[in-house]
Design a protein around this motif. Structure first.
Motif, PDB file in Angstrom:
ATOM      1  N   VAL A  34      -0.420   0.024  -9.315  1.00 22.49           N
ATOM      2  CA  VAL A  34      -0.693   1.673 -10.328  1.00 22.49           C
ATOM      3  C   VAL A  34      -1.233   1.460 -11.790  1.00 22.49           C
ATOM      4  CG1 VAL A  34       0.628   3.351 -11.374  1.00 22.49           C
ATOM      5  CG2 VAL A  34       0.538   2.799  -8.650  1.00 22.49           C
ATOM      6  N   LEU A  35      -0.434   0.245 -12.608  1.00 25.34           N
ATOM      7  CA  LEU A  35      -1.088  -0.211 -13.882  1.00 25.34           C
ATOM      8  C   LEU A  35      -2.232  -0.707 -13.726  1.00 25.34           C
ATOM      9  CD1 LEU A  35       2.410  -2.564 -14.598  1.00 25.34           C
ATOM     10  CD2 LEU A  35       1.423   0.187 -15.596  1.00 25.34           C
ATOM     11  N   THR A  36      -3.134  -1.177 -12.811  1.00 28.19           N
ATOM     12  CA  THR A  36      -4.222  -1.980 -12.679  1.00 28.19           C
ATOM     13  C   THR A  36      -5.267  -0.537 -12.757  1.00 28.19           C
ATOM     14  OG1 THR A  36      -3.712  -3.609 -12.081  1.00 28.19           O
ATOM     15  CG2 THR A  36      -6.312  -3.078 -11.685  1.00 28.19           C
ATOM     16  N   ARG A  37      -5.015   0.371 -12.233  1.00 32.95           N
ATOM     17  CA  ARG A  37      -5.792   2.053 -11.830  1.00 32.95           C
ATOM     18  C   ARG A  37      -5.959   2.701 -13.033  1.00 32.95           C
ATOM     19  NH1 ARG A  37      -4.722   5.224  -6.815  1.00 32.95           N
ATOM     20  NH2 ARG A  37      -5.951   6.303  -7.616  1.00 32.95           N
ATOM     21  N   LYS A  38      -4.623   1.713 -13.955  1.00 29.05           N
ATOM     22  CA  LYS A  38      -4.442   2.566 -15.011  1.00 29.05           C
ATOM     23  C   LYS A  38      -5.461   2.143 -16.240  1.00 29.05           C
ATOM     24  CE  LYS A  38      -1.620   5.929 -17.489  1.00 29.05           C
ATOM     25  NZ  LYS A  38      -2.289   7.062 -17.194  1.00 29.05           N
ATOM     26  N   ALA A  39      -5.846   1.156 -16.381  1.00 29.13           N
ATOM     27  CA  ALA A  39      -6.086   0.021 -16.940  1.00 29.13           C
ATOM     28  C   ALA A  39      -7.993   0.124 -16.995  1.00 29.13           C
ATOM     29  CB  ALA A  39      -5.617  -1.294 -17.360  1.00 29.13           C
ATOM     30  N   ALA A  40      -8.165   0.511 -15.347  1.00 30.81           N
ATOM     31  CA  ALA A  40      -9.390   0.246 -14.876  1.00 30.81           C
ATOM     32  C   ALA A  40     -10.097  -0.767 -15.661  1.00 30.81           C
ATOM     33  CB  ALA A  40      -9.964   1.832 -15.632  1.00 30.81           C
ATOM     34  N   PRO A  41     -10.016  -1.634 -14.736  1.00 32.31           N
ATOM     35  CA  PRO A  41     -10.793  -3.610 -15.955  1.00 32.31           C
ATOM     36  C   PRO A  41     -12.486  -2.860 -14.790  1.00 32.31           C
ATOM     37  CG  PRO A  41      -9.747  -3.862 -13.696  1.00 32.31           C
ATOM     38  CD  PRO A  41      -9.015  -2.365 -14.494  1.00 32.31           C
ATOM     39  N   PRO A  42     -13.386  -3.061 -16.298  1.00 28.11           N
ATOM     40  CA  PRO A  42     -14.717  -2.920 -16.245  1.00 28.11           C
ATOM     41  C   PRO A  42     -15.219  -4.371 -15.362  1.00 28.11           C
ATOM     42  CG  PRO A  42     -14.791  -3.167 -18.218  1.00 28.11           C
ATOM     43  CD  PRO A  42     -12.696  -3.439 -18.088  1.00 28.11           C
ATOM     44  N   ALA A  60      -0.069  -1.604   0.304  1.00 26.65           N
ATOM     45  CA  ALA A  60      -0.084   0.113  -0.046  1.00 26.65           C
ATOM     46  C   ALA A  60       0.817   0.956  -0.361  1.00 26.65           C
ATOM     47  CB  ALA A  60      -0.695  -0.115   0.833  1.00 26.65           C
ATOM     48  N   VAL A  61       2.188   1.525   1.027  1.00 23.64           N
ATOM     49  CA  VAL A  61       3.255   2.793   0.554  1.00 23.64           C
ATOM     50  C   VAL A  61       3.941   2.531  -0.800  1.00 23.64           C
ATOM     51  CG1 VAL A  61       5.154   3.013   1.938  1.00 23.64           C
ATOM     52  CG2 VAL A  61       3.108   2.193   2.960  1.00 23.64           C
ATOM     53  N   PHE A  62       3.586   1.590  -1.128  1.00 23.80           N
ATOM     54  CA  PHE A  62       5.114   1.364  -2.447  1.00 23.80           C
ATOM     55  C   PHE A  62       3.371   2.118  -3.859  1.00 23.80           C
ATOM     56  CE2 PHE A  62       7.773  -1.568  -0.613  1.00 23.80           C
ATOM     57  CZ  PHE A  62       8.767  -0.394  -0.356  1.00 23.80           C
ATOM     58  N   THR A  63       2.328   1.644  -3.011  1.00 23.24           N
ATOM     59  CA  THR A  63       1.457   1.847  -4.465  1.00 23.24           C
ATOM     60  C   THR A  63       1.110   3.842  -4.527  1.00 23.24           C
ATOM     61  OG1 THR A  63      -0.412  -0.240  -4.284  1.00 23.24           O
ATOM     62  CG2 THR A  63      -1.189   1.325  -5.076  1.00 23.24           C
ATOM     63  N   ALA A  64       1.207   4.018  -2.885  1.00 21.26           N
ATOM     64  CA  ALA A  64       0.807   5.651  -2.907  1.00 21.26           C
ATOM     65  C   ALA A  64       2.166   6.057  -3.466  1.00 21.26           C
ATOM     66  CB  ALA A  64       0.575   5.943  -2.049  1.00 21.26           C
ATOM     67  N   LEU A  65       2.961   6.081  -3.259  1.00 22.41           N
ATOM     68  CA  LEU A  65       4.207   6.099  -3.996  1.00 22.41           C
ATOM     69  C   LEU A  65       4.338   6.521  -5.233  1.00 22.41           C
ATOM     70  CD1 LEU A  65       6.694   7.903  -3.332  1.00 22.41           C
ATOM     71  CD2 LEU A  65       8.486   5.381  -3.391  1.00 22.41           C
ATOM     72  N   PHE A  66       3.928   5.330  -5.623  1.00 22.88           N
ATOM     73  CA  PHE A  66       4.577   4.668  -7.261  1.00 22.88           C
ATOM     74  C   PHE A  66       3.394   5.865  -8.001  1.00 22.88           C
ATOM     75  CE2 PHE A  66       6.360   1.240  -6.771  1.00 22.88           C
ATOM     76  CZ  PHE A  66       7.370   1.210  -6.657  1.00 22.88           C
ATOM     77  N   ALA A  67       1.875   5.970  -7.179  1.00 23.79           N
ATOM     78  CA  ALA A  67       0.848   6.883  -8.234  1.00 23.79           C
ATOM     79  C   ALA A  67       0.716   8.097  -7.856  1.00 23.79           C
ATOM     80  CB  ALA A  67      -0.669   6.457  -6.799  1.00 23.79           C
ATOM     81  N   PHE A  68       1.809   8.414  -6.939  1.00 24.50           N
ATOM     82  CA  PHE A  68       2.037  10.321  -7.144  1.00 24.50           C
ATOM     83  C   PHE A  68       3.679  10.444  -8.135  1.00 24.50           C
ATOM     84  CE2 PHE A  68       5.666  12.905  -5.369  1.00 24.50           C
ATOM     85  CZ  PHE A  68       4.597  14.364  -5.456  1.00 24.50           C
ATOM     86  N   LEU A  69       3.977   9.160  -8.331  1.00 26.93           N
ATOM     87  CA  LEU A  69       5.148   9.852  -9.322  1.00 26.93           C
ATOM     88  C   LEU A  69       4.390   8.621 -10.625  1.00 26.93           C
ATOM     89  CD1 LEU A  69       8.077   7.614  -8.002  1.00 26.93           C
ATOM     90  CD2 LEU A  69       7.920  10.003  -7.468  1.00 26.93           C
ATOM     91  N   ALA A  70       3.396   8.546 -10.975  1.00 24.43           N
ATOM     92  CA  ALA A  70       3.422   7.711 -12.426  1.00 24.43           C
ATOM     93  C   ALA A  70       1.769   8.492 -12.313  1.00 24.43           C
ATOM     94  CB  ALA A  70       3.292   6.585 -12.231  1.00 24.43           C
ATOM     95  N   LEU A  71       1.202   9.462 -11.679  1.00 26.02           N
ATOM     96  CA  LEU A  71      -0.310   9.967 -11.942  1.00 26.02           C
ATOM     97  C   LEU A  71      -0.472  10.971 -11.780  1.00 26.02           C
ATOM     98  CD1 LEU A  71      -2.040   6.093 -11.165  1.00 26.02           C
ATOM     99  CD2 LEU A  71      -1.285   7.259 -12.983  1.00 26.02           C
ATOM    100  N   GLY A  72       0.775  11.734 -10.411  1.00 26.09           N
ATOM    101  CA  GLY A  72      -0.060  12.963 -10.031  1.00 26.09           C
ATOM    102  C   GLY A  72      -0.295  13.133  -8.903  1.00 26.09           C
ATOM    103  N   GLU A  73      -0.428  11.549  -7.713  1.00 30.26           N
ATOM    104  CA  GLU A  73      -1.810  11.317  -6.786  1.00 30.26           C
ATOM    105  C   GLU A  73      -0.872  12.287  -5.752  1.00 30.26           C
ATOM    106  OE1 GLU A  73      -3.812   8.075  -6.861  1.00 30.26           O
ATOM    107  OE2 GLU A  73      -4.756   8.135  -8.655  1.00 30.26           O
TER     108      GLU A  73
END
Length: 305
Positions: A158-166, A97-110
């Motif tokens: 982060v890749l899954t969030r970008k994919a947004a699978p329905p 969860a920590v790495f997800t938040a970090l990578f989301a900041f770096l890659a998605l600007g969150e």
């Protein structure tokens, strides 16, 4: 949530937690990379013929398949084979969860808020305490590989969030098709064809049961139920149940495998769970029923293995 739905969420967390004990048993029967390849092969077949065509672009399926299937699970299984305890592994993986938040900041600007930053610090303190405990008697190499697996899990989230699978189940089944051949190739290269052949020749009902559990119970059933719950309830109601995974993981490892749980490990567990809760649950607490939610590639978690 209805009582029946609460029971389902708790059941999935229990299945995912016990999965670490099953992995430990499976590593007595298979080399780690071969074991991981067989897990994804069983998860993909025959389910891939039943879930319909992929509902996201292939680049996301391949990307998540490599990050989650090859890197995360390859490192996790190898780390556990080198001595990382099952219970501790179930706990350490939550730092994803920590790495997800970090990578989301770096890659998605969150940009994380102060509560998330505090949660990251608390969780990393838990990792440090767990490393101190493991360094006294365990395998630091295995420990490090499990942390590396959590890093790769963060990338796949982060890749899954970008994919947004329905359809999370459809997505997970198609993702499971990707790692099979790369893991088999790595197993032949690193573990050797003779070791793989010996493991397959010695296949017994325990080995079959282990593969069935990690593939069908934790992946197909677990993700299917978790996605079903997320389609009916806000993520802020469902996601907290993933924090039960290390509780079930550490408890089942102590009961089944006799793994000791030292005071330091309990302290690490408390810090990690609190840190992960601050990092990943605070954002979801403001989500409303009916909002679009994504299923992290798990569980794990949501976490799964």
């Amino acid at each position: 949530m209805r009582p029946a739905h609460i029971a389902l969420a708790a059941l999935v967390a229990a299945l995912w937690g016990v999965n670490f004990v099953v992995i430990e048993i499976g590593l007595d029967h298979f080399p780690p990379l071969l074991f991981s390849a067989l897990r994804f092969l069983a998860a993909a077949l025959p389910a891939v013929f039943l879930v319909g065509r992929p509902k996201v672009a292939w680049k996301w399926i391949v990307g998540v398949g490599l990050a989650l299937g090859v890197a995360k699970f390859g490192l996790l299984f190898t780390g556990m084979s080198l001595g990382a305890p099952a219970g501790l592994s179930s706990l350490i993986l939550q730092v994803q969860a920590v790495f997800t938040a970090l990578f989301a900041f770096l890659a998605l600007g969150e940009r994380p808020d102060r509560i998330k930053v505090l949660g990251m610090g608390v969780a990393l303190a838990g990792i440090g305490l767990a490393a101190l405990d493991e360094g006294a008697s365990g395998s630091l190499t295995g420990f490090a590989l499990v942390i590396a697996a959590a890093v790769c899990w963060g990338v796949s989230n982060v890749l899954t969030r970008k994919a947004a699978p329905p359809d999370p189940l459809n997505f997970m089944v198609w993702v499971s098709t990707v790692p099979v051949l790369p893991l088999l190739a790595l197993s032949l290269l690193i573990e050797g064809p003779q070791r793989d052949l010996d493991a397959l020749r010695a296949l017994d009902w325990t080995g079959v049961g282990v593969i069935a559990y990690v593939a069908w119970v934790t992946t197909v059933f677990g993700f299917g139920v978790w996605g079903w719950l997320l389609r009916r309830h806000p993520a802020s109601s469902v996601a907290p149940f993933s924090l039960l995974v290390p509780v079930f993981g550490m408890s089942s490892a102590a009961l089944v495998l006799g793994e000791p749980v030292s005071p330091l490990r309990w302290g690490a567990a408390a810090l990690l769970v609190a840190g992960v809760a601050l990092t990943s649950l605070q954002r979801r607490a403001v989500e409303k029923p009916g909002a679009k939610v994504l299923v992290p590639t798990s569980h794990g978690g949501a976490t799964t293995t």
